[in-house]
Scaffold this active site. Structure first.
Site, PDB file in Angstrom:
ATOM      1  CG  ASP A 163       8.147  -0.826   6.564  1.00 60.07           C
ATOM      2  OD1 ASP A 163       8.355   0.349   6.871  1.00 60.07           O
ATOM      3  OD2 ASP A 163       7.091  -1.421   6.822  1.00 60.07           O
ATOM      4  CD  GLU A 392       0.696   0.751   1.441  1.00 61.62           C
ATOM      5  OE1 GLU A 392       0.066  -0.272   1.102  1.00 61.62           O
ATOM      6  OE2 GLU A 392       1.458   0.782   2.432  1.00 61.62           O
TER       7      GLU A 392
HETATM    8  C1  DGY Z   1       3.633  -2.257   8.278  1.00 58.09           C
HETATM    9  O1  DGY Z   1       3.006  -2.890   9.112  1.00 58.09           O
HETATM   10  O2  DGY Z   1       3.783  -2.611   7.112  1.00 58.09           O
HETATM   11  C2  DGY Z   1       4.169  -0.959   8.640  1.00 58.09           C
HETATM   12  O3  DGY Z   1       4.918  -0.384   7.652  1.00 58.09           O
HETATM   13  C3  DGY Z   1       4.925  -1.008   9.931  1.00 58.09           C
HETATM   14  O4  DGY Z   1       4.457   0.044  10.632  1.00 58.09           O
END
Ligand code: DGY
Length: 425
Positions: A163, A392
């Site tokens: 992201d 994570e």
């Molecule tokens: C989040 O919401 O952080 C995800 O990576 C987007 O799908």
């Protein structure tokens, strides 16, 4: 020790299992995510094969008519996540998001098939999934490579899975924030805000969602309409690998047309990957299609490219590059170069380690004969788990547990790595 770790990993997966799909983790991600699911199926396959197939089947039950497989499926309402179905407004009976994610399902299906103990079940499940996965791959080249370059672009950073990567800082600047409807983030109430993307980035994420929504989620329009078009070598490598794996699977199952078409897409893309190679960095780089230039940011995306059958000399160079990175961190493989000024030790994709990416890099390096580095990466994965549990993601210097905890795909990767070691022993 090994068995204890496998048992812990299984219990993380069971905890996040919702029957026919798995949530990445309770709270932070309460729905089904695309690549999380496909990778988690690999873990299930070691102790519950039917459940592994169900995970992928559920994902493909929500494939769009045009072939796209969405990145989130909102099976059950949960207002603990933003942006929810009302923001996406894709108009599906079971709501989904309107963008996609790295297509690992082809790779996962083939691996689960190859290792299947229940061969009859595997053949029937794989045969049913084959045309669906193939349609998704074809969708990519038709909609995300309209000029036929051989490589596909992502049109939203969330599609890459990485992201807030440094790779698109510059491109993301071109995404406006004007007109973004006010919103409240929910992720920062589940995870440490210092580990997550910034508010400024969130505004841009949502601007893109609003833009695509205004175009009725018509994939024939979205690529050209997006101010954000990035050709990510890691993403393309996953697509290539899945095409190659699907071709092999199709051949085994006697589906020669799918095999031929998959092979052709993969070969064209492998040749085109050369345009992303940087001698200076010893790895692949992203290409910013909106301005027509390579992005001078040597992050993990260009290292993950090793997951595809790239030329041997490229795989060697990538292994050498990881060796250099190892000099500035204690665990491999950091998502950004620790010596780069943008490196942010604990912030999501700007430095921390992700086990799923490690797994894919190690798998590719092993196939390329770079077994010493592959083993080293896998060992580091297990060291991280011993140190900090099933997080994570992890700090590459001090192994801090970051983001959400009790994470499904981290657990699945641990089962994969430990089981492969057992098979080898
Ligand atoms: C989040 O919401 O952080 C995800 O990576 C987007 O799908």
């Amino acid at each position: 020790m090994t068995q204890q770790m496998i048992d812990q990993a299984k219990s993380v997966m069971r905890k996040n299992d919702r029957g026919s799909y798995t949530v990445p983790t309770h709270g932070l991600y309460p729905f089904q995510w695309n690549w999380d699911s496909a990778l988690c199926a690999l873990g299930f396959a070691h102790f519950d094969e039917p459940r592994a197939w169900t995970e992928i089947e559920t994902l493909f039950a929500h494939q769009w008519e045009d072939g796209m497989v969405p990145h989130i499926i909102f099976h059950q309402m949960d207002d603990g996540y933003f942006p929810g179905p009302d923001v996406w407004a894709t108009g599906r009976t079971v709501p989904t998001s309107g963008i996609t994610q790295p297509p690992v399902a082809g790779f996962a299906a083939r691996r689960i098939f190859d290792r299947a103990r229940d061969k009859a079940l595997a053949a029937s499940k794989a045969r049913a999934l084959l045309p669906r996965i193939h349609a998704w791959h074809q969708w990519f080249f038709a909609n995300r490579d309209p000029k036929g370059t051989g490589l596909v672009a992502i049109i939203h950073p969330w599609e890459s899975g990485r992201d807030n990567s440094v790779d698109w800082d510059a491109a993301f600047e071109r995404v406006p924030t004007e007109g973004v409807q006010p919103f409240t983030r929910r992720d920062t109430s589940h995870a440490n805000p210092a580990h997550r993307p910034t508010d400024e980035q969130y505004k841009r994420y949502i601007w893109l969602v609003q833009k695509f929504r205004s175009l009725g989620w018509d994939n024939a329009q979205l690529h050209d309409a997006s101010p954000f078009q990035i050709v990510d070598p890691g993403f393309n490598a996953i697509l290539i690998r899945s095409c190659v794996d699907l071709a092999d699977l199709a051949e085994t199952l006697g589906e020669s047309e799918i095999a031929t078409q998959s092979r052709a897409m993969a070969n064209k893309a492998i040749a085109a990957m050369e345009s992303l190679w940087s001698n200076q960095h010893g790895q692949y780089l992203c290409y910013d299609r909106a301005i027509g230039a390579l992005v001078d940011s040597a992050s993990i995306g260009g290292i993950l490219a090793a997951f595809a059958p790239i030329p041997g000399a490229r795989a060697k160079a990538i292994s050498d590059r990881i060796e250099v990175l190892a000099k500035s961190c204690n665990y491999l493989v950091p998502s950004h170069d620790p010596t780069a000024p943008e490196f942010d030790a604990l912030r999501y994709w700007r430095g921390p380690i992700w086990l799923i990416v490690n797994y894919m890099i190690a798998d590719g390096l092993e196939r390329a004969g770079r077994t010493v580095m592959a083993d080293r990466i896998n060992r580091d994965c297990l060291r991280l788990i011993e140190q900090s549990g099933f997080a994570e993601y992890y700090g590459a210097i001090n192994a801090e547990a970051c983001g959400g905890d009790a994470f499904t795909w981290t657990a699945a990767m641990v089962i994969e790595i430990l089981s492969a070691q057992e098979i080898a022993a």
